[in-house]
Design a protein around this motif. Structure first.
Motif, PDB file in Angstrom:
ATOM      1  N   ARG A 113      80.830  55.147  -1.590  1.00  0.00           N
ATOM      2  CA  ARG A 113      80.896  53.694  -1.742  1.00  0.00           C
ATOM      3  C   ARG A 113      80.265  53.291  -3.077  1.00  0.00           C
ATOM      4  O   ARG A 113      80.792  52.430  -3.785  1.00  0.00           O
ATOM      5  CB  ARG A 113      80.188  52.985  -0.591  1.00  0.00           C
ATOM      6  CG  ARG A 113      80.445  51.480  -0.589  1.00  0.00           C
ATOM      7  CD  ARG A 113      79.869  50.773   0.610  1.00  0.00           C
ATOM      8  NE  ARG A 113      80.382  51.323   1.848  1.00  0.00           N
ATOM      9  CZ  ARG A 113      79.648  51.524   2.940  1.00  0.00           C
ATOM     10  NH1 ARG A 113      78.372  51.201   2.949  1.00  0.00           N
ATOM     11  NH2 ARG A 113      80.170  52.030   4.029  1.00  0.00           N
ATOM     12  N   GLU A 118      82.728  54.041  -5.803  1.00  0.00           N
ATOM     13  CA  GLU A 118      83.810  53.054  -5.928  1.00  0.00           C
ATOM     14  C   GLU A 118      83.370  51.833  -6.708  1.00  0.00           C
ATOM     15  O   GLU A 118      84.169  51.199  -7.396  1.00  0.00           O
ATOM     16  CB  GLU A 118      84.299  52.622  -4.541  1.00  0.00           C
ATOM     17  CG  GLU A 118      85.053  53.689  -3.792  1.00  0.00           C
ATOM     18  CD  GLU A 118      85.358  53.276  -2.361  1.00  0.00           C
ATOM     19  OE1 GLU A 118      85.001  52.153  -1.953  1.00  0.00           O
ATOM     20  OE2 GLU A 118      85.954  54.092  -1.636  1.00  0.00           O
ATOM     21  N   ALA A 162      83.775  55.824 -11.724  1.00  0.00           N
ATOM     22  CA  ALA A 162      83.979  56.551 -10.467  1.00  0.00           C
ATOM     23  C   ALA A 162      83.987  58.058 -10.701  1.00  0.00           C
ATOM     24  O   ALA A 162      84.993  58.736 -10.492  1.00  0.00           O
ATOM     25  CB  ALA A 162      85.266  56.093  -9.780  1.00  0.00           C
ATOM     26  N   SER A 164      84.969  60.537  -7.510  1.00  0.00           N
ATOM     27  CA  SER A 164      86.376  60.466  -7.105  1.00  0.00           C
ATOM     28  C   SER A 164      87.291  61.034  -8.175  1.00  0.00           C
ATOM     29  O   SER A 164      88.221  61.792  -7.876  1.00  0.00           O
ATOM     30  CB  SER A 164      86.771  59.019  -6.802  1.00  0.00           C
ATOM     31  OG  SER A 164      86.006  58.515  -5.743  1.00  0.00           O
TER      32      SER A 164
END
Length: 190
Positions: free
Chosen positions: A97, A100, A105, A108
Motif C-alpha cells: 500500500r 502504491e 512504486a 511493484s
C-alpha cells in the motif's frame, strides 16, 4: 534435532552428505552460529516445506552451522505458523500500500519487470501480498537474529574469559599466600 548420523542416512541429503557433513559446518564458532541462526530463521519463515533440508543446503555456501540452521527452522511450527502468516499478510499489505502511494512504486515495478512476484508466489505457496510480507519479515528477523546472536556469543565468551582470568588470579594469590606462609615458617625455624 536430527543427529549427524541421522542426516547421513537421510535419502534427500545422502547425495550431498560429503559436503553437508564436513566437520567445520558442525562446529560452534563465533561466525558459524550467527550465520546458522539467520539462515534457519529465514528458511523457517519463507519455505513452507522441507525447511530443514533447505537450511542445511544454504549452510554450505555461507559456511554456517548446520545444526543451528536446522534447529531454528522450527521457529515456524503448527502453533506459530498461522500467526506468522497473518503478520506477513498484514506486513505485505502495508508495504505494498505504501508502494502504491509513491510515484515510483519501486516494489511493484521491480517485481513486474523481473517476474519476482511469480517466483515469490511459487516459493512460498501464498498470494503475492503474503509472500512479499514473508520475505520482508524473514529479512528483518534474520538480520536482527544475526546481530543478537553475534552479540550474545561475544558476551558469553567474554564472561567465560573473565571467569577464567578471575580463577587464575585467585589460584595465583593462593599460591603466593602459601609460598609466603611456607617462607615465614622457614624463617621462624631459623
Amino acid at each position: 534435532m536430527p543427529t549427524r548420523e541421522q542426516m547421513e542416512r537421510n535419502r534427500f541429503i545422502r547425495p550431498y552428505a560429503h559436503r553437508v557433513l564436513r566437520s567445520e559446518l558442525w562446529r560452534f564458532t563465533r561466525r558459524s552460529v550467527p550465520r546458522g541462526v539467520a539462515l534457519g530463521i529465514a528458511a523457517g519463515i519463507i519455505i513452507p516445506l522441507g525447511q530443514i533440508f533447505v537450511a542445511a543446503m544454504l549452510a554450505l555456501p555461507f559456511r554456517a552451522n548446520v545444526p543451528v540452521a536446522a534447529a531454528l527452522t522450527f521457529i515456524t511450527n503448527p502453533i506459530t505458523t498461522p500467526f506468522v502468516w497473518w503478520f506477513a499478510n498484514w506486513l505485505g499489505t502495508v508495504l505494498l500500500r505504501m508502494d502504491e502511494v509513491t510515484q515510483v512504486a519501486p516494489f511493484s515495478a521491480a517485481m513486474q519487470q523481473t517476474e519476482f512476484d511469480k517466483f515469490l508466489e511459487w516459493l512460498t505457496g501464498e498470494t503475492l501480498v503474503t509472500a512479499f510480507g514473508l520475505v520482508a519479515l524473514a529479512s528483518v528477523c534474520s538480520a536482527v537474529s544475526y546481530l543478537v546472536s553475534a552479540w550474545a556469543w561475544r558476551w558469553w565468551i567474554g564472561r567465560k574469559r573473565l571467569r577464567a582470568m578471575r580463577l587464575r588470579r585467585e589460584r595465583l594469590e593462593r599460591a603466593r599466600h602459601a609460598h609466603a606462609h611456607v617462607h615465614a615458617e622457614a624463617e621462624a625455624e631459623l
